[in-house]
Scaffold this motif. Structure first.
Motif, PDB file in Angstrom:
ATOM      1  N   ILE A 111       0.839  -1.200   0.000  1.00  9.98           N
ATOM      2  CA  ILE A 111       0.000   0.000   0.000  1.00  9.98           C
ATOM      3  C   ILE A 111       0.875   1.252   0.000  1.00  9.98           C
ATOM      4  CG2 ILE A 111      -1.721   1.326   1.292  1.00  9.98           C
ATOM      5  CD1 ILE A 111      -2.712  -1.415   2.419  1.00  9.98           C
ATOM      6  N   LYS A 112       1.915   1.256   0.819  1.00 10.57           N
ATOM      7  CA  LYS A 112       2.791   2.436   0.904  1.00 10.57           C
ATOM      8  C   LYS A 112       3.507   2.691  -0.423  1.00 10.57           C
ATOM      9  CE  LYS A 112       3.535   2.008   5.892  1.00 10.57           C
ATOM     10  NZ  LYS A 112       4.502   1.654   6.961  1.00 10.57           N
ATOM     11  N   ASP A 148      -6.874   7.744  11.628  1.00  7.59           N
ATOM     12  CA  ASP A 148      -5.825   8.562  11.032  1.00  7.59           C
ATOM     13  C   ASP A 148      -5.806   8.205   9.545  1.00  7.59           C
ATOM     14  OD1 ASP A 148      -3.435   9.529   9.960  1.00  7.59           O
ATOM     15  OD2 ASP A 148      -2.198   8.913  11.656  1.00  7.59           O
ATOM     16  N   GLY A 149      -6.162   9.144   8.701  1.00  7.84           N
ATOM     17  CA  GLY A 149      -6.295   8.875   7.277  1.00  7.84           C
ATOM     18  C   GLY A 149      -4.990   8.719   6.530  1.00  7.84           C
ATOM     19  N   HIS A 150      -3.870   8.695   7.266  1.00  6.19           N
ATOM     20  CA  HIS A 150      -2.575   8.444   6.639  1.00  6.19           C
ATOM     21  C   HIS A 150      -1.856   7.252   7.274  1.00  6.19           C
ATOM     22  CE1 HIS A 150      -3.131  11.994   4.285  1.00  6.19           C
ATOM     23  NE2 HIS A 150      -3.257  12.736   5.363  1.00  6.19           N
ATOM     24  N   ASN A 151      -2.540   6.544   8.152  1.00  3.43           N
ATOM     25  CA  ASN A 151      -2.005   5.332   8.768  1.00  3.43           C
ATOM     26  C   ASN A 151      -2.600   4.133   8.020  1.00  3.43           C
ATOM     27  OD1 ASN A 151      -2.014   2.946  10.534  1.00  3.43           O
ATOM     28  ND2 ASN A 151      -1.199   4.308  12.101  1.00  3.43           N
ATOM     29  N   VAL A 152      -1.779   3.461   7.218  1.00  6.50           N
ATOM     30  CA  VAL A 152      -2.336   2.446   6.321  1.00  6.50           C
ATOM     31  C   VAL A 152      -2.950   1.274   7.084  1.00  6.50           C
ATOM     32  CG1 VAL A 152      -0.874   3.071   4.371  1.00  6.50           C
ATOM     33  CG2 VAL A 152      -0.086   1.326   5.975  1.00  6.50           C
ATOM     34  N   GLU A 153      -2.421   0.970   8.247  1.00  7.07           N
ATOM     35  CA  GLU A 153      -2.999  -0.121   9.034  1.00  7.07           C
ATOM     36  C   GLU A 153      -4.409   0.251   9.503  1.00  7.07           C
ATOM     37  OE1 GLU A 153      -1.917  -3.061  12.804  1.00  7.07           O
ATOM     38  OE2 GLU A 153      -0.659  -1.318  12.388  1.00  7.07           O
ATOM     39  N   GLU A 154      -4.577   1.479  10.005  1.00 10.25           N
ATOM     40  CA  GLU A 154      -5.901   1.923  10.439  1.00 10.25           C
ATOM     41  C   GLU A 154      -6.867   1.999   9.251  1.00 10.25           C
ATOM     42  OE1 GLU A 154      -6.251   5.331  12.970  1.00 10.25           O
ATOM     43  OE2 GLU A 154      -4.391   4.863  14.058  1.00 10.25           O
ATOM     44  N   ILE A 155      -6.380   2.513   8.133  1.00 16.13           N
ATOM     45  CA  ILE A 155      -7.236   2.614   6.944  1.00 16.13           C
ATOM     46  C   ILE A 155      -7.715   1.234   6.526  1.00 16.13           C
ATOM     47  CG2 ILE A 155      -7.340   3.254   4.506  1.00 16.13           C
ATOM     48  CD1 ILE A 155      -5.089   5.329   5.152  1.00 16.13           C
ATOM     49  N   TYR A 156      -6.779   0.317   6.385  1.00 12.89           N
ATOM     50  CA  TYR A 156      -7.124  -1.039   5.923  1.00 12.89           C
ATOM     51  C   TYR A 156      -8.118  -1.707   6.867  1.00 12.89           C
ATOM     52  CZ  TYR A 156      -6.669  -5.833   4.317  1.00 12.89           C
ATOM     53  OH  TYR A 156      -6.954  -7.099   3.844  1.00 12.89           O
ATOM     54  N   CYS A 171      -4.933   2.361  -0.552  1.00 13.93           N
ATOM     55  CA  CYS A 171      -5.412   1.146   0.113  1.00 13.93           C
ATOM     56  C   CYS A 171      -6.561   0.510  -0.666  1.00 13.93           C
ATOM     57  CB  CYS A 171      -5.843   1.486   1.534  1.00 13.93           C
ATOM     58  SG  CYS A 171      -6.154   0.044   2.559  1.00 13.93           S
ATOM     59  N   LEU A 172      -7.510   1.326  -1.087  1.00 14.00           N
ATOM     60  CA  LEU A 172      -8.668   0.809  -1.823  1.00 14.00           C
ATOM     61  C   LEU A 172      -8.256   0.128  -3.121  1.00 14.00           C
ATOM     62  CD1 LEU A 172     -11.271   3.695  -1.383  1.00 14.00           C
ATOM     63  CD2 LEU A 172     -11.587   1.313  -0.674  1.00 14.00           C
ATOM     64  N   TYR A 173      -7.451   0.811  -3.906  1.00 10.77           N
ATOM     65  CA  TYR A 173      -7.151   0.331  -5.246  1.00 10.77           C
ATOM     66  C   TYR A 173      -6.048  -0.726  -5.290  1.00 10.77           C
ATOM     67  CZ  TYR A 173     -10.308   3.374  -7.809  1.00 10.77           C
ATOM     68  OH  TYR A 173     -11.438   3.957  -8.335  1.00 10.77           O
ATOM     69  N   SER A 174      -5.200  -0.792  -4.270  1.00  9.73           N
ATOM     70  CA  SER A 174      -4.120  -1.781  -4.307  1.00  9.73           C
ATOM     71  C   SER A 174      -4.472  -3.086  -3.614  1.00  9.73           C
ATOM     72  CB  SER A 174      -2.841  -1.211  -3.684  1.00  9.73           C
ATOM     73  OG  SER A 174      -2.997  -0.976  -2.302  1.00  9.73           O
ATOM     74  N   THR A 175      -5.413  -3.049  -2.643  1.00  6.97           N
ATOM     75  CA  THR A 175      -5.667  -4.274  -1.866  1.00  6.97           C
ATOM     76  C   THR A 175      -7.141  -4.588  -1.600  1.00  6.97           C
ATOM     77  OG1 THR A 175      -5.519  -3.095   0.255  1.00  6.97           O
ATOM     78  CG2 THR A 175      -3.472  -4.006  -0.630  1.00  6.97           C
ATOM     79  N   ILE A 176      -8.030  -3.622  -1.685  1.00 11.21           N
ATOM     80  CA  ILE A 176      -9.397  -3.823  -1.202  1.00 11.21           C
ATOM     81  C   ILE A 176     -10.400  -4.087  -2.334  1.00 11.21           C
ATOM     82  CG2 ILE A 176     -11.345  -2.788   0.033  1.00 11.21           C
ATOM     83  CD1 ILE A 176      -9.159  -3.339   1.951  1.00 11.21           C
TER      84      ILE A 176
END
Length: 276
Positions: A11-12, A215-223, A48-53
């Motif tokens: 994601i990063k 936090d909209g820049h924390n990929v773990e929280e977003i995912y 996150c949406l486009y790479s994994t979800i």
């Protein structure tokens, strides 16, 4: 969920590529300028949406049995186009066409499903209503796919957002995920200056939504917020973000809501991105 180093690294990396695409398109826009700040505040969420979800297929972009992403804050189209370039819906050579005459990539998205652009957007406050209609249709057709709608916090000043919010909970639209990009700015100033909305979480909850604040820049929280399951209610992800995220020239500087990318700014931003 357990921390997945490989997934979050993916994601990063995707997010970094999106930032590069945004810089490239903004530079090619020249004197037309571009909405840079609000695109960058969404960068990690969209990555996150486009790479994994999301389940979408480049070889069959109009497959009915697919997830949908609706960019209600259509002025932030740089982030949508960037993601679609990474998935090869849009050829990267088209970067130079951004905002040019007769381009498929204008300053607000125009429906073109072969290129992954689900709907025309840009009149703020309308995307959630569209998303409700699509999500309800998927339910009626018994297609187990989700609809993701990205809105701005300034956009939540629109009364149509709240009419839609009320409808979504009334009809138990559980396959709808709203995302509020809470970067605390809008076109002409801060949200506090124009219309205070510090209690957005309580407002959405009072309209019958499951609300997750992250936090909209924390990929773990977003995912984790995107994959968590709640029954019989629409979900709202309240993402605390930074407008212009990722670059010193733009972070929390509202003049980059819509501005002109120069070669000097571009070169400095690339160096910063390389050092990330």
């Amino acid at each position: 969920m357990k921390y997945d180093e490989d997934k979050f690294s993916q994601i990063k990396k995707f997010s970094k590529n999106l930032k590069k695409n945004i810089l490239d398109m903004a530079l090619h826009a020249g004197s037309n300028s571009a909405h840079i700040g609000g695109a960058l505040s969404l960068v990690d969420i969209v990555a996150c949406l486009y790479s994994t979800i999301m389940e979408i297929d480049k070889s069959n972009p109009e497959n009915e049995n697919r997830d949908r992403f609706i960019l209600s804050k259509g002025h932030a189209c740089l982030i949508l186009y960037s993601a679609l370039m990474e998935l090869k819906f849009i050829n990267k050579s088209e970067i130079k066409d951004f905002e040019s005459d007769n381009s498929d990539l204008p300053g607000h998205p125009v429906i073109n499903r072969k290129k992954g652009i689900e709907f025309s957007n840009g009149s703020l406050g309308m995307g959630l209503s569209v998303g409700i209609g699509v999500a309800l249709a998927l339910q009626k057709k018994k297609l187990k796919k989700n609809v993701y709608v990205a809105m701005g916090d300034g956009e939540c000043n629109e009364g149509s957002v709240w009419e839609a919010a009320m409808s979504a909970s009334n009809f138990n639209i559980h396959n709808l995920i709203g995302i509020v990009d809470k970067n605390n700015f809008q076109q002409t100033g801060s949200t506090n200056e124009i219309m205070k909305n510090n209690n957005l979480k309580q407002k959405w909850e009072s309209f019958g939504w499951n609300v997750v604040e992250i936090d909209g820049h924390n990929v773990e929280e977003i995912y984790n917020s995107l994959v968590s399951k709640e029954n019989n209610k629409p979900k709202l992800i309240l993402a605390n973000t930074t407008k212009g995220k990722g670059f010193k020239f733009s972070e929390n500087k509202n003049e980059w809501h819509h501005s002109i990318m120069t070669q000097k700014i571009y070169d400095d931003a690339l160096k910063e991105l390389d050092e990330e």
